[in-house]
Design a protein around this motif. Structure first.
Motif, PDB file in Angstrom:
ATOM      1  N   ASP A   1       0.856  -1.191   0.000  1.00 16.32           N
ATOM      2  CA  ASP A   1       0.000   0.000   0.000  1.00 16.32           C
ATOM      3  C   ASP A   1       0.894   1.245   0.000  1.00 16.32           C
ATOM      4  O   ASP A   1       1.715   1.443   0.906  1.00 16.32           O
ATOM      5  CB  ASP A   1      -0.907  -0.028   1.227  1.00 16.32           C
ATOM      6  CG  ASP A   1      -1.790   1.210   1.346  1.00 16.32           C
ATOM      7  OD1 ASP A   1      -1.817   2.033   0.410  1.00 16.32           O
ATOM      8  OD2 ASP A   1      -2.440   1.351   2.400  1.00 16.32           O
ATOM      9  N   ALA A   2       0.690   2.094  -1.005  1.00 18.48           N
ATOM     10  CA  ALA A   2       1.543   3.276  -1.152  1.00 18.48           C
ATOM     11  C   ALA A   2       1.252   4.344  -0.111  1.00 18.48           C
ATOM     12  O   ALA A   2       2.088   5.229   0.115  1.00 18.48           O
ATOM     13  CB  ALA A   2       1.380   3.863  -2.553  1.00 18.48           C
ATOM     14  N   GLY A   3       0.097   4.282   0.517  1.00 14.16           N
ATOM     15  CA  GLY A   3      -0.271   5.322   1.463  1.00 14.16           C
ATOM     16  C   GLY A   3       0.783   5.567   2.521  1.00 14.16           C
ATOM     17  O   GLY A   3       1.173   6.702   2.783  1.00 14.16           O
TER      18      GLY A   3
ATOM     19  N   THR B   1       5.733   3.932   1.004  1.00 14.89           N
ATOM     20  CA  THR B   1       6.802   4.401   0.112  1.00 14.89           C
ATOM     21  C   THR B   1       8.176   4.223   0.737  1.00 14.89           C
ATOM     22  O   THR B   1       9.144   3.868   0.061  1.00 14.89           O
ATOM     23  CB  THR B   1       6.578   5.869  -0.273  1.00 14.89           C
ATOM     24  OG1 THR B   1       6.418   6.655   0.926  1.00 14.89           O
ATOM     25  CG2 THR B   1       5.325   6.022  -1.122  1.00 14.89           C
TER      26      THR B   1
ATOM     27  N   LEU C   1       4.496  -0.544  -5.471  1.00 14.55           N
ATOM     28  CA  LEU C   1       3.547   0.260  -4.701  1.00 14.55           C
ATOM     29  C   LEU C   1       2.171   0.217  -5.347  1.00 14.55           C
ATOM     30  O   LEU C   1       2.047   0.210  -6.579  1.00 14.55           O
ATOM     31  CB  LEU C   1       4.015   1.702  -4.616  1.00 14.55           C
ATOM     32  CG  LEU C   1       5.193   2.001  -3.688  1.00 14.55           C
ATOM     33  CD1 LEU C   1       5.686   3.424  -3.909  1.00 14.55           C
ATOM     34  CD2 LEU C   1       4.786   1.816  -2.222  1.00 14.55           C
TER      35      LEU C   1
ATOM     36  N   TRP D   1      -1.379   2.341  -5.294  1.00 17.33           N
ATOM     37  CA  TRP D   1      -2.074   3.562  -4.847  1.00 17.33           C
ATOM     38  C   TRP D   1      -3.571   3.290  -4.843  1.00 17.33           C
ATOM     39  O   TRP D   1      -4.183   3.102  -5.898  1.00 17.33           O
ATOM     40  CB  TRP D   1      -1.730   4.735  -5.766  1.00 17.33           C
ATOM     41  CG  TRP D   1      -0.273   5.073  -5.749  1.00 17.33           C
ATOM     42  CD1 TRP D   1       0.699   4.550  -6.557  1.00 17.33           C
ATOM     43  CD2 TRP D   1       0.380   5.965  -4.845  1.00 17.33           C
ATOM     44  NE1 TRP D   1       1.923   5.064  -6.218  1.00 17.33           N
ATOM     45  CE2 TRP D   1       1.761   5.943  -5.169  1.00 17.33           C
ATOM     46  CE3 TRP D   1      -0.057   6.783  -3.798  1.00 17.33           C
ATOM     47  CZ2 TRP D   1       2.698   6.706  -4.486  1.00 17.33           C
ATOM     48  CZ3 TRP D   1       0.880   7.537  -3.122  1.00 17.33           C
ATOM     49  CH2 TRP D   1       2.235   7.503  -3.459  1.00 17.33           C
TER      50      TRP D   1
ATOM     51  N   ASN E   1      -6.027   5.146  -4.431  1.00 13.24           N
ATOM     52  CA  ASN E   1      -6.859   6.166  -5.065  1.00 13.24           C
ATOM     53  C   ASN E   1      -6.585   6.331  -6.554  1.00 13.24           C
ATOM     54  O   ASN E   1      -7.165   7.216  -7.198  1.00 13.24           O
ATOM     55  CB  ASN E   1      -6.665   7.510  -4.364  1.00 13.24           C
ATOM     56  CG  ASN E   1      -7.366   7.560  -3.022  1.00 13.24           C
ATOM     57  OD1 ASN E   1      -8.424   6.959  -2.849  1.00 13.24           O
ATOM     58  ND2 ASN E   1      -6.781   8.251  -2.059  1.00 13.24           N
ATOM     59  N   GLU E   2      -5.699   5.511  -7.117  1.00  9.65           N
ATOM     60  CA  GLU E   2      -5.435   5.652  -8.547  1.00  9.65           C
ATOM     61  C   GLU E   2      -6.634   5.154  -9.350  1.00  9.65           C
ATOM     62  O   GLU E   2      -7.552   4.518  -8.832  1.00  9.65           O
ATOM     63  CB  GLU E   2      -4.168   4.892  -8.931  1.00  9.65           C
ATOM     64  CG  GLU E   2      -4.306   3.387  -8.912  1.00  9.65           C
ATOM     65  CD  GLU E   2      -3.040   2.690  -9.375  1.00  9.65           C
ATOM     66  OE1 GLU E   2      -2.989   2.275 -10.554  1.00  9.65           O
ATOM     67  OE2 GLU E   2      -2.092   2.572  -8.568  1.00  9.65           O
TER      68      GLU E   2
ATOM     69  N   ASN F   1     -12.219   3.632  -8.046  1.00  7.40           N
ATOM     70  CA  ASN F   1     -10.773   3.729  -7.924  1.00  7.40           C
ATOM     71  C   ASN F   1     -10.180   2.334  -7.737  1.00  7.40           C
ATOM     72  O   ASN F   1     -10.894   1.329  -7.738  1.00  7.40           O
ATOM     73  CB  ASN F   1     -10.392   4.658  -6.765  1.00  7.40           C
ATOM     74  CG  ASN F   1     -11.102   4.282  -5.462  1.00  7.40           C
ATOM     75  OD1 ASN F   1     -11.491   3.134  -5.257  1.00  7.40           O
ATOM     76  ND2 ASN F   1     -11.287   5.258  -4.583  1.00  7.40           N
TER      77      ASN F   1
ATOM     78  N   ARG G   1      -8.898   1.000  -5.113  1.00 15.18           N
ATOM     79  CA  ARG G   1      -9.360   0.344  -3.886  1.00 15.18           C
ATOM     80  C   ARG G   1     -10.663  -0.405  -4.136  1.00 15.18           C
ATOM     81  O   ARG G   1     -10.809  -1.573  -3.748  1.00 15.18           O
ATOM     82  CB  ARG G   1      -9.544   1.363  -2.769  1.00 15.18           C
ATOM     83  CG  ARG G   1     -10.027   0.744  -1.450  1.00 15.18           C
ATOM     84  CD  ARG G   1     -10.140   1.771  -0.351  1.00 15.18           C
ATOM     85  NE  ARG G   1     -10.574   1.168   0.897  1.00 15.18           N
ATOM     86  CZ  ARG G   1     -11.572   1.611   1.638  1.00 15.18           C
ATOM     87  NH1 ARG G   1     -12.247   2.683   1.276  1.00 15.18           N
ATOM     88  NH2 ARG G   1     -11.900   1.004   2.774  1.00 15.18           N
TER      89      ARG G   1
END
Length: 507
Positions: free
Chosen positions: A362-364, A367, A382, A384, A386-387, A396, A398
């Protein structure tokens, strides 16, 4: 106790009444039969409570024979069974048989409290043989005895998560405390928690009753019947067994929706639904996957995907998971840890031990972990949340991952025996959208509902972020014809695997 008497009641009559009623201090059912004019006037044709109401009243009385622990009753019922009447009887019994009884009653909404709960109390107060002992107002029932107006009373309280003092101050040492939650499914967990923490007085009769239709299969009301069942006396009441329900209407509902539908479960059977109105993943699907045993050939030829969902806030946990085909396991759970180098080392160790084909993070908050992994020559990816989604039906990434995870559960996925993971999966709700796209509520909104961040479920969801080819074809060749034939059957039937695997195995 001394009581002011009504003008039309003589001293002897009131003393006799007092002597009679005090006999029912631990007998709510006996009190109900004694205190109301059954089969006369307004109650013409009614001989007394329904069988299920009698059982609840008797359970309450039996629990009061000792004050070692609070008496906690939870009743989930279909519509129209007489729940509000039972609530009124318990309030009037508690006040009539114990001097300086203190209590609060709340409901899911102010409207329910005023127009249903309090309206029913007004009816039975009007019929009460000793109603002249008390005064009923729009918000309280209290003793008229001089000096007891504030110590001998039950108050109607509208709950507020910002103002919990009414529930935090429930103390009445060596007397009696009564707490009633009406429509408990919709009362926030915070109110339950504050109330639970307040009911600690020793040598005190503590009675906590929660009633309601089982509209939600998450939250503290449902937990009374499952995780916390050892602390609660529970009853689930089928509307068809009540003398007061409209049987023709019930039969129409069953005919229209089916006996196994969530509509009938909630409104008739008094059992919790498989899927709440906004709930994204159903209890039924999670139940089927929970601690499910799989044969090796159903997953050991598939790619090994490791995931890492870092802790979101201080009370969250970092989760490292592994999914291989239809099987998911949690490899490690670590309290929030901001040492990215340490976490990267732990993750690298699992990657080597599991011979992972891919690692998604999870990129949140991940990173730093990925950066530390590069120093270890790791190629972690990673994700994201929300991408943009590759699925046009999802808002999104998720929502896309959770939707794939939901399909995976339906198609035979297996999860470990882990109650936190179980709760995580059924926790998130959907957000209605005009365009019809799937959108899940944010973790921030879940926190507002007092739902924890679903870290363990997110660890599983991450495994669906991107297709993973890895060594899947080589694995399939090494697992003999069993794996190959299983793969062919599933691909041909176009079921049993999500779109990711269908695409991979078709190549």
């Amino acid at each position: 106790m001394m009581l002011n008497r009504a003008p039309q009641v003589s001293v002897k009559q009131d003393n006799d009444l007092l002597e009679d009623i005090t006999r029912y201090i631990h007998d709510p059912h006996g009190f109900v039969m004694y205190a109301f004019p059954w089969n006369t006037g307004e109650l013409k044709g009614e001989e007394g409570p329904d069988l299920w109401q009698i059982e609840i009243l008797q359970e309450l009385g039996n629990g009061l024979l000792t004050v070692d622990a609070a008496v906690q009753l939870a009743v989930a019922s279909g519509h129209g069974v007489g729940k509000s009447a039972l609530v009124a009887w318990i309030m009037l019994w508690a006040m009539s048989t114990c001097e300086d009884c203190r209590g609060v009653v709340t409901a899911n909404t102010e409207n329910q409290l005023k127009t249903k709960t309090w309206a029913e109390l007004s009816k039975w107060y009007r019929l009460l043989i000793n109603k002249h002992w008390f005064r009923l107002t729009a918000t309280a029932l209290f003793s008229i005895e001089e000096g007891h107006q504030f110590t001998w009373r039950i108050d109607q309280v509208t709950w507020s998560e910002q103002n919990t003092e009414a529930f935090a101050g429930l103390h009445n040492k060596e007397k009696r405390i009564l707490v009633i939650f009406d429509e408990g499914s919709a009362i926030p967990d915070l109110i339950w928690e504050v109330t639970e923490g307040a009911l600690t007085d020793e040598d005190t009769e503590i009675i906590w009753c929660a009633f309601g239709n089982p509209t939600r299969n998450t939250g503290r009301f449902k937990e009374c019947f499952y995780q916390r069942k050892h602390r609660w006396v529970t009853k689930q009441i089928d509307s068809r067994t009540s003398n007061h329900t409209n049987k023709a209407q019930i039969e129409e509902w069953i005919e229209d929706y089916g006996i196994g539908s969530d509509f009938v479960k909630v409104r008739v059977l008094g059992i919790f639904p498989s899927l709440s109105v906004k709930q994204f993943i159903s209890v039924k699907d999670v139940d089927l996957a929970y601690n499910k045993e799989l044969k090796n050939e159903t997953y050991n030829f598939a790619p090994v995907i490791l995931t890492c969902d870092p802790a979101w806030e201080g009370d969250d946990e970092l989760v490292i998971g592994k999914r291989q085909g239809l099987k998911f396991d949690i490899l490690e759970v670590i309290p929030k840890n901001d040492n990215d180098i340490e976490i990267a080392s732990i993750l690298a160790r699992h990657e080597d031990e599991e011979k992972a084909d891919a690692v998604f993070i999870d990129a949140g908050y991940g990173t730093g972990i990925v950066s530390a992994g590069r120093t270890l020559r790791r190629s972690w990816r990673l994700v994201w949340f929300n991408e943009a989604s590759q699925d046009k039906g999802c808002l999104n990434k998720r929502a896309e991952m959770w939707n794939k995870m939901r399909l995976w559960l339906k198609d035979g996925g297996s999860i470990p025996k882990d109650q936190i993971l179980y709760n995580d999966l059924i926790g998130p709700e959907t957000v209605p959208r005009i365009d019809g796209k799937i959108q899940l509520e944010s973790k921030k909104d879940m926190k507002k509902r007092k739902q924890p961040s679903p870290n363990r479920a997110d660890a599983l969801a991450l495994s669906f972020a991107y297709p993973v080819l890895g060594e899947v074809k080589e694995r399939a060749r090494r697992t003999n014809k069993i794996a190959t034939s299983t793969l062919a059957r599933r691909s041909k039937a176009n079921k049993g695997w999500n779109g990711e695997y269908q695409e991979v195995y078709a190549n």
